[in-house]
Design an enzyme around this catalytic site. Structure first.
Site, mmCIF file in Angstrom:
data_model
loop_
_atom_site.group_PDB
_atom_site.id
_atom_site.type_symbol
_atom_site.label_atom_id
_atom_site.label_comp_id
_atom_site.label_asym_id
_atom_site.label_seq_id
_atom_site.Cartn_x
_atom_site.Cartn_y
_atom_site.Cartn_z
ATOM 1 N N GLY A 256 -26.272 28.083 35.028
ATOM 2 C CA GLY A 256 -26.519 26.704 35.458
ATOM 3 C C GLY A 256 -25.251 25.861 35.446
ATOM 4 N N GLY B 186 -25.195 22.473 36.047
ATOM 5 C CA GLY B 186 -25.588 21.062 36.052
ATOM 6 C C GLY B 186 -24.702 20.315 35.080
ATOM 7 C CG PHE B 187 -25.364 16.163 34.276
ATOM 8 C CD1 PHE B 187 -24.321 15.301 34.551
ATOM 9 C CD2 PHE B 187 -26.512 16.065 35.043
ATOM 10 C CE1 PHE B 187 -24.413 14.355 35.549
ATOM 11 C CE2 PHE B 187 -26.622 15.121 36.048
ATOM 12 C CZ PHE B 187 -25.565 14.256 36.307
ATOM 13 C CB VAL C 236 -30.416 33.900 35.583
ATOM 14 C CG1 VAL C 236 -30.897 34.638 34.340
ATOM 15 C CG2 VAL C 236 -28.895 33.970 35.695
ATOM 16 C CD GLU D 192 -33.789 5.256 39.449
ATOM 17 O OE1 GLU D 192 -33.009 4.935 38.545
ATOM 18 O OE2 GLU D 192 -33.950 6.444 39.809
ATOM 19 C CG ASP E 209 -32.993 17.943 31.412
ATOM 20 O OD1 ASP E 209 -32.442 17.221 30.565
ATOM 21 O OD2 ASP E 209 -33.293 17.553 32.562
HETATM 22 C C1 FAD Z 1 -34.582 12.346 40.027
HETATM 23 C C2 FAD Z 1 -33.892 12.335 38.700
HETATM 24 C C3 FAD Z 1 -33.291 11.171 38.250
HETATM 25 C C4 FAD Z 1 -32.634 11.146 37.027
HETATM 26 N N1 FAD Z 1 -32.036 9.995 36.613
HETATM 27 C C5 FAD Z 1 -31.321 9.984 35.479
HETATM 28 C C6 FAD Z 1 -30.598 8.828 35.086
HETATM 29 O O1 FAD Z 1 -30.635 7.796 35.758
HETATM 30 N N2 FAD Z 1 -29.863 8.882 33.940
HETATM 31 C C7 FAD Z 1 -29.802 10.018 33.186
HETATM 32 O O2 FAD Z 1 -29.095 10.035 32.180
HETATM 33 N N3 FAD Z 1 -30.494 11.117 33.509
HETATM 34 C C8 FAD Z 1 -31.246 11.141 34.632
HETATM 35 N N4 FAD Z 1 -31.942 12.260 34.992
HETATM 36 C C9 FAD Z 1 -31.967 13.408 34.069
HETATM 37 C C10 FAD Z 1 -30.696 14.231 34.182
HETATM 38 O O3 FAD Z 1 -30.397 14.470 35.537
HETATM 39 C C11 FAD Z 1 -30.902 15.519 33.416
HETATM 40 O O4 FAD Z 1 -31.119 15.200 32.075
HETATM 41 C C12 FAD Z 1 -29.697 16.451 33.543
HETATM 42 O O5 FAD Z 1 -29.510 16.824 34.882
HETATM 43 C C13 FAD Z 1 -29.879 17.688 32.690
HETATM 44 O O6 FAD Z 1 -28.758 18.494 32.829
HETATM 45 P P1 FAD Z 1 -28.886 20.073 32.724
HETATM 46 O O7 FAD Z 1 -27.493 20.593 32.832
HETATM 47 O O8 FAD Z 1 -29.702 20.454 31.567
HETATM 48 O O9 FAD Z 1 -29.731 20.496 34.007
HETATM 49 P P2 FAD Z 1 -29.439 20.273 35.541
HETATM 50 O O10 FAD Z 1 -28.466 19.186 35.763
HETATM 51 O O11 FAD Z 1 -30.766 20.195 36.190
HETATM 52 O O12 FAD Z 1 -28.726 21.629 35.974
HETATM 53 C C14 FAD Z 1 -29.372 22.864 35.950
HETATM 54 C C15 FAD Z 1 -28.595 23.809 36.846
HETATM 55 O O13 FAD Z 1 -29.096 25.121 36.654
HETATM 56 C C16 FAD Z 1 -29.304 25.752 37.896
HETATM 57 N N5 FAD Z 1 -30.375 26.720 37.688
HETATM 58 C C17 FAD Z 1 -31.644 26.471 37.322
HETATM 59 N N6 FAD Z 1 -32.329 27.618 37.158
HETATM 60 C C18 FAD Z 1 -31.453 28.613 37.412
HETATM 61 C C19 FAD Z 1 -31.570 30.030 37.407
HETATM 62 N N7 FAD Z 1 -32.706 30.655 37.068
HETATM 63 N N8 FAD Z 1 -30.482 30.767 37.748
HETATM 64 C C20 FAD Z 1 -29.310 30.146 38.080
HETATM 65 N N9 FAD Z 1 -29.162 28.809 38.104
HETATM 66 C C21 FAD Z 1 -30.218 28.051 37.753
HETATM 67 C C22 FAD Z 1 -29.662 24.613 38.835
HETATM 68 O O14 FAD Z 1 -29.391 24.948 40.195
HETATM 69 C C23 FAD Z 1 -28.759 23.488 38.315
HETATM 70 O O15 FAD Z 1 -27.510 23.503 38.956
HETATM 71 C C24 FAD Z 1 -32.605 12.317 36.218
HETATM 72 C C25 FAD Z 1 -33.217 13.482 36.668
HETATM 73 C C26 FAD Z 1 -33.846 13.500 37.904
HETATM 74 C C27 FAD Z 1 -34.496 14.757 38.391
#
Ligand code: FAD
Length: 460
Positions: free
Chosen positions: A23, A25-26, A94, A187, A325
């Site tokens: 992943g 993401g953030f 994955v 929003e 998350d």
């Molecule tokens: C619409 C929306 C609005 C939001 N607004 C806010 C806000 O205003 N302020 C704030 O602080 N937070 C906000 N959030 C929450 C914030 O975006 C999340 O807390 C944050 O993205 C979590 O980061 P992460 O790295 O855990 O997951 P993510 O950023 O979701 O990244 C997960 C990554 O893993 C990849 N992935 C997933 N499953 C697999 C797999 N099986 N194999 C390979 N890759 C995979 C995905 O493609 C993605 O790139 C918002 C969320 C959403 C959906």
């Protein structure tokens, strides 16, 4: 090490500890940034080719911004990290984790990657509370594909209304329901009202887009329940000023192609005919939580998140860390007892950094550190010039405010945290233009070639 010497890079890589990060993401990107500076061999796997700034996804879903303004190719974002010669980026999903064999499976067995250390940062998905059949009628907002789907539905609903005679069918096309009054729902509703009341009125002949209804349906007693009650009341007032109908204590019991049914506070079942329904009510952890549980025996919470140790590792598996998350983590070292960490981007970034630091500590034979979440507060925007803020400001302490000042603060924070100078400039100029003109930049909807989509298995 030279970029032009891949063979020596590979043989050097074979001697380094192998780290797989799932992943980008953030959370994942922060871990990569730290670990790429260390003497480890990293493989980053993501099922998409881009990093996405989810907090502005609702702007793509409502045609305010185009997709490249809030996302960027992973390879490009991490190009300087890749120059260091120890990072491989793979596009793939994955699908299983074998903790005993220390490997992950890509794309249902197409490939297997072995690891010595694993960081799982796969994020979350939608939860329809056991009603997955609602997904077809009420898309949620998590990925760019979701945003395109919602944008298509919203814009085409006005087109359909233009072709219907005056009457209930036309009004159903002009009724937009958003389920869930958390930040995303609020929003979305705010932007839909702006489209109907400000962007479109001069562009249709048979319909008056200002007659569109935007209905925000919330199961709990108040909107934006994560905020203090006073700010939540301010938000409700601001929503009503925008012409949004807000239903609280309204529990959705059915969603179909024609609208939704809900039970109001008195227990009476009511029907809302709405051709466009957006789901912003429930979040569930990535299915990789379940995969990890099956493989390691770790426990999951009700949302399917992995209950991690204080240092973010999986119980009994110090070589696996879960962040962002997908982790049900507690914040340690604060004033009170350990507190649950919210599912927000600052928490995900901080977890990514802690996990990378702990991995390096482990390699050095040092003790790992417990995760501490530095909470800077909460922001939510409600529509143009309107937001609420509950933030921790150094020296000043906790500040709670709403209206234009909160909106400007929200704007500054989101521009600041966007990745890439170009994206910041594009978003700033698009917003400035939209603010004065009420225009929305990204209203072009490509038609779907149904034959090609079927031949490509729905991917066209
Ligand atoms: C619409 C929306 C609005 C939001 N607004 C806010 C806000 O205003 N302020 C704030 O602080 N937070 C906000 N959030 C929450 C914030 O975006 C999340 O807390 C944050 O993205 C979590 O980061 P992460 O790295 O855990 O997951 P993510 O950023 O979701 O990244 C997960 C990554 O893993 C990849 N992935 C997933 N499953 C697999 C797999 N099986 N194999 C390979 N890759 C995979 C995905 O493609 C993605 O790139 C918002 C969320 C959403 C959906």
């Amino acid at each position: 090490m030279s970029r032009t010497d891949p063979v020596s890079q590979e043989s050097r890589g074979a001697q380094r500890p192998r780290v797989v990060i799932v992943g980008c993401g953030f959370a994942g990107i922060e871990a990569v940034r730290i670990l790429s500076k260390a003497d480890v061999e990293i493989t980053l796997v993501d099922r998409t080719n881009h990093h996405l700034f989810q907090p502005l996804l609702y702007q793509v879903a409502t045609a305010g911004l185009s997709a490249p303004a809030i996302s960027g190719p992973i390879r490009h974002i991490l190009r300087s990290e890749m120059q260091r010669g120890n990072l491989t980026v793979l596009l793939g999903e994955v699908t299983a984790i074998d903790a005993a064999g220390r490997s992950v499976e890509l794309d249902h067995g197409a490939e297997r990657l072995s690891y010595e250390h694993l960081i799982v940062a796969a994020g979350a998905t939608h939860s329809y509370f056991g009603h997955d059949e609602w997904a077809a009628h009420a898309p949620g907002l998590k990925t760019l594909a979701d945003a395109f789907d919602i944008r298509r539905r919203v814009l085409l609903a006005f087109e359909r209304a233009e072709r219907k005679p005056e009457g209930p069918h036309r009004q159903a096309c002009l009724t937009f329901a958003v389920v869930g009054a958390g930040p995303t729902g609020v929003e979305m509703a705010g932007m839909m009202a702006e489209i109907a009341h400000h962007t479109l009125p001069d562009e249709f002949r048979r319909i008056d887009s200002r007659r569109a209804r935007v209905v925000l349906v919330e199961g709990g007693p108040r909107v934006l329940s994560a905020f203090p009650e006073k700010l939540s009341t301010r938000a409700l007032e601001q929503l009503r000023t925008l012409g949004i109908e807000v239903l609280t204590s309204a529990k959705v019991t059915e969603i179909d192609a024609e609208g939704l049914t809900y039970q109001d506070g008195d227990g009476t079942s009511r029907r809302l005919e709405a051709k466009t329904v957006v789901w912003a009510a429930g979040v569930a952890a990535s299915p990789l939580g379940r995969a990890l549980s099956q493989s390691t025996g770790c426990s999951l919470d009700r949302a399917g998140r992995v209950i991690v140790e204080p240092d973010l590792s999986v119980p009994g598996h110090p070589e696996i860390q879960v962040v962002g998350d997908l982790a049900a983590a507690l914040s340690h070292g604060g004033k009170g007892p350990p507190a649950p960490v919210p599912g927000v981007s600052p928490a995900a970034k901080q977890m990514g950094r802690t996990a990378a630091g702990n991995l390096l500590r482990r390699l050095q034979g040092e003790k790992t550190e417990s995760f501490h979440y530095a909470d800077y507060g909460n922001l939510a925007t409600i529509g143009r010039s309107s937001a609420i803020a509950d933030v921790e400001v150094p020296v000043l302490g906790r500040l709670r405010f709403s209206g234009m000042a909160a909106w400007l603060f929200w704007l500054f924070v989101h521009i600041y945290f966007l990745i890439g100078f170009r994206n910041r400039m594009v978003v700033l100029s698009d917003w400035a233009w939209a603010y004065f003109s009420f225009e929305r930049q990204a209203r072009v909807v490509a038609e779907v070639d149904k034959r090609r989509a079927a031949a490509a298995g729905g991917d066209a």
